[in-house]
Each structure stands twice: as structure tokens, then as C-alpha cells.
Design an enzyme around this catalytic site. Sequence first.
Site, PDB file in Angstrom:
ATOM      1  N   LYS A 212       0.849  -1.196   0.000  1.00 52.45           N
ATOM      2  CA  LYS A 212       0.000   0.000   0.000  1.00 52.45           C
ATOM      3  C   LYS A 212       0.880   1.241   0.000  1.00 52.45           C
ATOM      4  CE  LYS A 212      -3.902   2.092   2.534  1.00 52.45           C
ATOM      5  NZ  LYS A 212      -4.817   1.996   3.694  1.00 52.45           N
TER       6      LYS A 212
ATOM      7  N   SER B  43      -9.857   2.436   2.730  1.00 57.21           N
ATOM      8  CA  SER B  43      -8.925   3.108   1.859  1.00 57.21           C
ATOM      9  C   SER B  43      -7.947   2.176   1.145  1.00 57.21           C
ATOM     10  CB  SER B  43      -8.114   4.121   2.669  1.00 57.21           C
ATOM     11  OG  SER B  43      -7.293   3.460   3.620  1.00 57.21           O
TER      12      SER B  43
ATOM     13  N   SER C 103     -10.234   0.228   7.083  1.00 54.36           N
ATOM     14  CA  SER C 103      -9.661   0.238   5.728  1.00 54.36           C
ATOM     15  C   SER C 103      -9.008  -1.052   5.265  1.00 54.36           C
ATOM     16  CB  SER C 103      -8.652   1.367   5.601  1.00 54.36           C
ATOM     17  OG  SER C 103      -9.337   2.573   5.395  1.00 54.36           O
TER      18      SER C 103
HETATM   19  N1  GLN Z   1     -13.263   4.974   5.957  1.00 54.04           N
HETATM   20  C1  GLN Z   1     -12.662   5.446   7.162  1.00 54.04           C
HETATM   21  C2  GLN Z   1     -12.218   6.889   7.001  1.00 54.04           C
HETATM   22  O1  GLN Z   1     -12.434   7.408   5.975  1.00 54.04           O
HETATM   23  C3  GLN Z   1     -11.537   4.557   7.567  1.00 54.04           C
HETATM   24  C4  GLN Z   1     -10.293   4.808   6.830  1.00 54.04           C
HETATM   25  C5  GLN Z   1      -9.167   3.948   7.288  1.00 54.04           C
HETATM   26  O2  GLN Z   1      -9.363   2.964   8.000  1.00 54.04           O
HETATM   27  N2  GLN Z   1      -7.974   4.345   6.909  1.00 54.04           N
HETATM   28  O3  GLN Z   1     -11.673   7.469   7.872  1.00 54.04           O
END
Ligand code: GLN
Length: 493
Positions: free
Chosen positions: A78, A159, A183
Site C-alpha cells: 500500500k 482506503s 480500511s
Molecule cells: N473509511 C474510514 C475513514 O475514511 C476509515 C479509513 C481507514 O481505516 N484508513 O476514515
Amino acid sequence: MTSLTDLGVAAIRDGVRDGAFSAREVAEAFVGAVEKGRLLNAFVVETPERALSAADAADEARAIDALKPLSGVPLGIKDLFATKGVQTTAGSRILEGFEPVYESTVSARLFAAGAGMLGKLNMDEFAMGSSNETSGYGPVISPWRRSDGGNAPLAPGGSSGGSAAAVAGRLCPGATGTDTGGSIRQPAAFVGISGIKPTYGRCSRWGIVAFASSLDQAGPMARDVRDCAILLEAMSGFDPKDATSLDLPVPRWETNLDADLKGKRVGIPREYRIDGVSEDIGRVWDQGIAWLKDAGAEIVEVSLPHTRYALPAYYIIAPAEASSNLARYDGVRYGRRVQPEQGGLADMYEATRAAGFGAEVKRRIMIGTYVLSAGFYDAYFNRAQKVRALIARDFEEVWKEADLLLTPTAPSAAFALGEKSADPIAMYLNDVFAVPASLAGLPAMSVPAGVDGQGLPLGLQIVGKALDEQGVLDAGLAIEQRAGFTYRPEAWW
Ligand code: GLN
């Protein structure tokens, strides 16, 4: 013959060891898949030379009987992990061209264990998002399609959307993800793969671009539970460079995998039965309960009374920490700089941040700055911290009655790109089942459990006590064995 790109982490490791194929052949197959898969936009940077050189090292190691745990396994990383000498953007244009001079602890551990790197995976900008649409490098496209022929491309979740699409689309056998509020788990669920967020502190955060430091955790995303266990073992461990790193030995999760759940109590939290969740999800959840019973577990209904405050608390705490963490992107230290012709230093900061950050990141910075401001600190940030403590306490209470929890991973299957991007609240709601475990720092995993009426994957989430990754993985394995989830995206290539 099945293609080499159909193999997962364990199968590649074992096949290289047994001489069924060479690591070089595996790496070449995946390098080819990454090229063919470019239409998914899963990779921001491709590093075939890194994958091939690690493979050659693996083949040499085999010849002298010096194989390592991940020799011959090429991975996607990632783009939130700093990779020495390889562009690291966190999905943001503000970091375009940034080549770290150091390696994140987690990626360094994977490479030291013999893994190769196929490239850097696309993601929501600074890991803020649930669909990969906030990336500065364009959205990732899920390899899945709805069975009714609805042709709108689907979101891979976020994400870690690049990680999800790349693993599901067979561009890599496994990938790193990070999970601040879901995410790893939500994108895994959207594309029918497995992913685990370990206990906060298991994986070092050193060299991972910070979003919300008290929540951020790295973890693996792979085709099945065993592959997740293998990768997590290589990624975990104490790191003196991260003050929140846990100084504990790394358990042998893979060796100890055991799908027999006799003596385990699995809690079904009442508060997770919320309105607006599709019938398909309820059906898969009930099915999962039956599978765990079949595996020997005792099922108990439990209550986590503060669940409904988790999402609002998360969307105060995460932006607050982000607004502080992202102050460092000022055009001076990293990446991009925009210098207005007649401006001074402050104008340069403003122009750089205005041009470099996307809309969602700006929204989070504004929310975060607001909730931390002198006039609103007590009303928002302080209160959210108290709610966080109550949520952690809910789990402490629940562990008196249950050893694990089973819930859906997300309230819906994958949605179409564009479907929620204009409505931040609808997007945030997608994290409703994921954030409580994040706020409490608990290990949680998503495993594919079935499909909805459109043939799209649905995931189930298992949450465990702090440090009980083994329990989580074991229950995941019990579901995996019974779900027999062999669906894969139609051959989109
Ligand atoms: N969807 C969540 C956010 O936008 C979690 C993102 C994540 O876990 N990095 O904050």
C-alpha cells in the site's frame, strides 16, 4: 493447469520450496498480471525489477537450503508505507515525487523475510475514504461486476482499495493494508478476500504515513485466512522506533491455526442489527452464526450499549489527529511546493496545501481543526475521547460473556463508483461496523462469507480480545471452511 497467479501466499511458498516452480516463474507471472491489470488502476508505481530480484534471491537461497518464510512471494505494498527509493505518495498529489530515504518497519520485515515487491498500491488520499475515490491518482476499479449486467464500475472499498482489487484480481497473492477505521476489513469484504487488522501495537507504525496515530494499524490482505496468518507473522513484532509498539513475542499464528471452536463463546451484539442493512447481509450473518455453532462454538447474544456513538466519535477523533499529522505537508519538507510569484512564506504554504490536498482531506483538516479549537475542544474532542473510553469499556464487559464477536463487516456490498462520493455522510456510514473495534484497539478480521442478489461478495467480521489474533483467525478459518467461497471476479482481463 492452474495459472501461477491463481496461487496464494502459502501455495507459492510451498511450491518454491518443493521445486514445483521457481520463484522467478512466479514473479514473472505476477509482473505480467500487473501489466495486464492496469485498467484497474490498482498500482500507482510498478516495481517489476524489485519483484524479479527478490525472486532470483529466493531461487538462489533454495539452492543452498536457505529459504526464508516468504521466499518467492511477490507482494503489493500500500502506498502509505514508506519504501526506500521508491515513490511514496499516500495517494496524495502533495507527496508526488517523494522518495523516502528509509523503509517502513513493516515493509522492511516483509522484505527481510524474503518477499518481493510488485509495486505501490493505490489508496484513498492519506487513507481517508471508503471507496478509493479520494485518491489523487484516480479511483481503483473493482474487478467485480454486478450479475444483472449493470455496467457501472464498482468501488473496491477503501482506503486499501488498490490492495483489495490487486489481490482479488490476481495481480498479487497478498498485499499490505492499513486500517484506521475499517480500511483493511471493508475493502476485503467488498472484493471477497480476507484481511486482518491486528491489536493496536502489533505492527510498527514507523514509516507508515500517519493519518490518525492512535488508530492506525497495518495488516495483511490475502486470499484466505492462512495467508493472512503467514503475512501477519512476518509484519508483526516489537519496534523501538514506535513508542506504541507492543514489546511481545510474535505468536506462531499459522502453525497454531485450529478451526475447532469447542469451548469458545461467540457473542452476537444486539446493537449491530441496525436499520437500513440489506436482507442479504442479515442472511449471511445468520448463516455465519450457524457455521460457528457447527464448528463447536456456543453462541450468546450480547450488548455493546454505546455502539451508536462509535461512528460520531471516530469522525471527531480521526480528523482531529489527522489535522495535526498533516500539518507537516507545507511545501518545505516533502514532495510538492507551489510558490506564488509575488508571495511570501505563508502564501507558499497556502498555495501548496490548496493545490496538493484533495477535497476530502481538506474537509477532515477543517473538521479536525474545529473540534480541537479552544472554543469547541470540550464540546467535541474531549467528549469524543470519553465516548471512546465507554466503547472500550463495553468490550471489556462483553468479554465476560464471550470470547469473540461475529458481525457483518459492512452494511452493504460494493457500491458503484460515484454512488456515494458526493455525500460524505453516506460514505462515513459505511464504516459503522468497523470503527468500534478500531476505537478499542482490538484485533478484527473480515472473511468472505457469501454473495448478495447481484453476485457480489459479502464479508463477516470477527472481533477478538486484545492480543487474541489467534482466536480471530481460528474463527475466520471455521467460516472459510464452511462458506467454501470460491467465487472470483469474472475474467475481466
Ligand atoms: N473509511 C474510514 C475513514 O475514511 C476509515 C479509513 C481507514 O481505516 N484508513 O476514515
